[in-house]
Enzyme design. Structure first.
Site, PDB file in Angstrom:
ATOM      1  N   TYR A  33      11.883   6.986 -11.429  1.00  7.67           N
ATOM      2  CA  TYR A  33      11.463   5.589 -11.430  1.00  7.67           C
ATOM      3  C   TYR A  33      12.520   4.710 -12.076  1.00  7.67           C
ATOM      4  O   TYR A  33      13.462   5.203 -12.695  1.00  7.67           O
ATOM      5  CB  TYR A  33      10.114   5.428 -12.141  1.00  7.67           C
ATOM      6  CG  TYR A  33      10.172   5.540 -13.648  1.00  7.67           C
ATOM      7  CD1 TYR A  33      10.377   6.762 -14.268  1.00  7.67           C
ATOM      8  CD2 TYR A  33      10.034   4.414 -14.458  1.00  7.67           C
ATOM      9  CE1 TYR A  33      10.423   6.868 -15.646  1.00  7.67           C
ATOM     10  CE2 TYR A  33      10.081   4.507 -15.841  1.00  7.67           C
ATOM     11  CZ  TYR A  33      10.270   5.743 -16.429  1.00  7.67           C
ATOM     12  OH  TYR A  33      10.330   5.837 -17.794  1.00  7.67           O
ATOM     13  N   ARG A  52      21.762   3.855 -11.566  1.00 11.45           N
ATOM     14  CA  ARG A  52      21.070   4.917 -12.309  1.00 11.45           C
ATOM     15  C   ARG A  52      20.039   5.612 -11.426  1.00 11.45           C
ATOM     16  O   ARG A  52      19.858   6.824 -11.492  1.00 11.45           O
ATOM     17  CB  ARG A  52      20.414   4.347 -13.571  1.00 11.45           C
ATOM     18  CG  ARG A  52      19.797   5.433 -14.443  1.00 11.45           C
ATOM     19  CD  ARG A  52      19.273   4.907 -15.767  1.00 11.45           C
ATOM     20  NE  ARG A  52      18.180   3.967 -15.596  1.00 11.45           N
ATOM     21  CZ  ARG A  52      17.621   3.285 -16.598  1.00 11.45           C
ATOM     22  NH1 ARG A  52      18.073   3.429 -17.836  1.00 11.45           N
ATOM     23  NH2 ARG A  52      16.636   2.445 -16.376  1.00 11.45           N
ATOM     24  N   ARG A 100       1.002  22.029  -1.223  1.00  9.16           N
ATOM     25  CA  ARG A 100       1.444  22.334  -2.592  1.00  9.16           C
ATOM     26  C   ARG A 100       2.174  23.670  -2.684  1.00  9.16           C
ATOM     27  O   ARG A 100       1.594  24.726  -2.385  1.00  9.16           O
ATOM     28  CB  ARG A 100       0.247  22.327  -3.545  1.00  9.16           C
ATOM     29  CG  ARG A 100       0.668  22.396  -5.003  1.00  9.16           C
ATOM     30  CD  ARG A 100      -0.510  22.289  -5.965  1.00  9.16           C
ATOM     31  NE  ARG A 100      -0.042  22.263  -7.353  1.00  9.16           N
ATOM     32  CZ  ARG A 100       0.370  23.330  -8.020  1.00  9.16           C
ATOM     33  NH1 ARG A 100       0.340  24.510  -7.455  1.00  9.16           N
ATOM     34  NH2 ARG A 100       0.811  23.219  -9.271  1.00  9.16           N
ATOM     35  N   HIS A 102       5.719  24.998  -5.205  1.00  9.73           N
ATOM     36  CA  HIS A 102       6.696  24.481  -6.167  1.00  9.73           C
ATOM     37  C   HIS A 102       8.064  24.179  -5.540  1.00  9.73           C
ATOM     38  O   HIS A 102       8.678  23.172  -5.839  1.00  9.73           O
ATOM     39  CB  HIS A 102       6.890  25.459  -7.328  1.00  9.73           C
ATOM     40  CG  HIS A 102       5.719  25.516  -8.244  1.00  9.73           C
ATOM     41  ND1 HIS A 102       4.456  25.910  -7.851  1.00  9.73           N
ATOM     42  CD2 HIS A 102       5.610  25.221  -9.568  1.00  9.73           C
ATOM     43  CE1 HIS A 102       3.631  25.864  -8.876  1.00  9.73           C
ATOM     44  NE2 HIS A 102       4.302  25.444  -9.933  1.00  9.73           N
ATOM     45  N   GLU A 182      16.082   9.086 -29.356  1.00 10.68           N
ATOM     46  CA  GLU A 182      15.722   7.764 -28.812  1.00 10.68           C
ATOM     47  C   GLU A 182      14.217   7.583 -28.970  1.00 10.68           C
ATOM     48  O   GLU A 182      13.535   8.462 -29.502  1.00 10.68           O
ATOM     49  CB  GLU A 182      16.128   7.657 -27.343  1.00 10.68           C
ATOM     50  CG  GLU A 182      15.416   8.652 -26.439  1.00 10.68           C
ATOM     51  CD  GLU A 182      15.801   8.541 -24.969  1.00 10.68           C
ATOM     52  OE1 GLU A 182      16.242   7.461 -24.538  1.00 10.68           O
ATOM     53  OE2 GLU A 182      15.630   9.548 -24.255  1.00 10.68           O
ATOM     54  N   LEU A 207      18.264   8.916 -22.537  1.00 13.00           N
ATOM     55  CA  LEU A 207      18.449   8.234 -21.261  1.00 13.00           C
ATOM     56  C   LEU A 207      19.512   7.159 -21.472  1.00 13.00           C
ATOM     57  O   LEU A 207      19.491   6.449 -22.483  1.00 13.00           O
ATOM     58  CB  LEU A 207      17.140   7.563 -20.829  1.00 13.00           C
ATOM     59  CG  LEU A 207      17.228   6.778 -19.519  1.00 13.00           C
ATOM     60  CD1 LEU A 207      17.269   7.736 -18.333  1.00 13.00           C
ATOM     61  CD2 LEU A 207      16.052   5.822 -19.383  1.00 13.00           C
TER      62      LEU A 207
HETATM   63  N1  PMP Z   1      14.826   5.750 -23.183  1.00 15.71           N
HETATM   64  C1  PMP Z   1      13.655   6.015 -22.579  1.00 15.71           C
HETATM   65  C2  PMP Z   1      13.026   7.356 -22.795  1.00 15.71           C
HETATM   66  C3  PMP Z   1      13.049   5.048 -21.759  1.00 15.71           C
HETATM   67  O1  PMP Z   1      11.883   5.310 -21.143  1.00 15.71           O
HETATM   68  C4  PMP Z   1      13.661   3.772 -21.616  1.00 15.71           C
HETATM   69  C5  PMP Z   1      13.006   2.698 -20.805  1.00 15.71           C
HETATM   70  N2  PMP Z   1      13.031   2.960 -19.455  1.00 15.71           N
HETATM   71  C6  PMP Z   1      14.880   3.546 -22.259  1.00 15.71           C
HETATM   72  C7  PMP Z   1      15.434   4.556 -23.035  1.00 15.71           C
HETATM   73  C8  PMP Z   1      15.605   2.228 -22.115  1.00 15.71           C
HETATM   74  O2  PMP Z   1      16.186   2.138 -20.850  1.00 15.71           O
HETATM   75  P1  PMP Z   1      16.407   0.714 -20.157  1.00 15.71           P
HETATM   76  O3  PMP Z   1      17.187  -0.125 -21.104  1.00 15.71           O
HETATM   77  O4  PMP Z   1      17.161   1.041 -18.925  1.00 15.71           O
HETATM   78  O5  PMP Z   1      15.043   0.143 -19.883  1.00 15.71           O
END
Ligand code: PMP
Length: 285
Positions: A33, A52, A100, A102, A182, A207
């Site tokens: 997503y 991304r 279904r 995997h 994070e 991320l």
């Molecule tokens: N880390 C995680 C786990 C997230 O879910 C998000 C939000 N999507 C972010 C960082 C921040 O990413 P972005 O600045 O692209 O929204």
């Protein structure tokens, strides 16, 4: 006004919008997503979000369901049909519908695409930013491929709820080395007492946030000192400022970590400035 969603080729009223129960997104979290900020009816930093998205799809070997240009048209159309001036647009792509099993389905199975958009209250967001948010820490328990923006978010759901249960807004994961990775839905930052902004490298453990990547350019332009390195919860508690970044919150000041006030317990000067300046460096489409 009823909300409109795009589902596999059709614009539908949200209450009539549905997907097949054998969609692999539903059964295996087999999908990815993106969330983009909408400002003044325009999509913020779309090229980076689309890059991304392509990367996430590539890592999971899910086919791009339509050309990027068409996907952008659909996203803008969903924003328009929902008359969102300020808010977010959500795009989800799954591996599609199949009996279904995997292992991947045959190549003929087409990816599923859903797009929704939602208005947010700018006033409420600004009020939250003016107060700042509380953060707790939780042990890192996610898979190592957090670089992929997968819809598989169960650990993130549990971490966010743990924060809510403790009266906080966000949870920061702490890895086996005792370092913050994070947040459950945001990147984590501190500002040292020497005025240096610190966040972990996107090479592993996080991320690669779009807001994060834009903010690094904002800091370069504004000549704000920046260090890309991990930090511990103890260093965060002792920092001058802290904040989180995400597309829906931009730069959101953090005023406490695990109940301990950061700095004077108010949003910091550098965090406030970066929040204010951020959109001067964004692209709009
Ligand atoms: N880390 C995680 C786990 C997230 O879910 C998000 C939000 N999507 C972010 C960082 C921040 O990413 P972005 O600045 O692209 O929204």
């Amino acid at each position: 006004m009823s909300r409109i969603a795009y589902v596999n080729g059709h614009y539908r009223n949200l209450r009539d919008a549905c997907v097949n129960i054998e969609d692999r997104g539903y059964q295996f979290s087999d999908g990815v997503y993106e969330v983009c900020e909408i400002r003044d009816g325009r999509l913020v930093d779309m090229p980076r979000h689309m890059a991304r998205l392509q990367r996430s799809l590539g890592e999971l070997r899910i086919a791009m369901p339509m050309p990027l240009s068409a996907l952008s048209v659909v996203m803008r159309e969903v924003v328009r049909r929902n008359r969102v001036g300020y808010g977010i647009v959500y795009l989800q792509i799954t591996r599609g519908v199949a009996r279904r099993d995997h292992a991947f389905p045959p190549d003929a199975v087409r990816p599923g695409v859903v797009v929704t958009a939602r208005s947010l209250s700018r006033a409420r967001n600004e009020a939250t930013a003016a107060r700042g948010i509380a953060v707790i820490t939780v042990p890192e328990n996610r898979w190592p491929r957090v670089d992929i923006k997968s819809v598989s978010l169960l650990p993130n759901v549990l971490a966010k709820q743990a924060a809510r249960d403790r009266g906080a807004y966000e949870a920061w994961y702490v890895d086996g080395d005792g370092l913050v990775t994070e947040g459950s839905s945001s990147n984590a930052w501190i500002v040292t007492r020497q005025g240096s902004v610190v966040t972990r490298s996107a090479r592993s453990g996080i991320l690669s946030g779009i807001t994060r990547s834009v903010l690094i350019e904002v800091m370069e332009a504004l000549q704000v000192r920046f260090e890309e390195r991990p930090f511990s919860p103890a260093e965060a508690r002792d920092a001058a400022e802290a904040f989180v970044t995400s597309a829906s919150q931009i730069v959101m000041p953090v005023v406490s970590v695990d109940g301990q006030p950061i700095g004077d317990g108010m949003p910091g000067e550098i965090s406030r400035r970066l929040r204010q300046e951020f959109h001067r460096f964004s692209t709009f489409s």
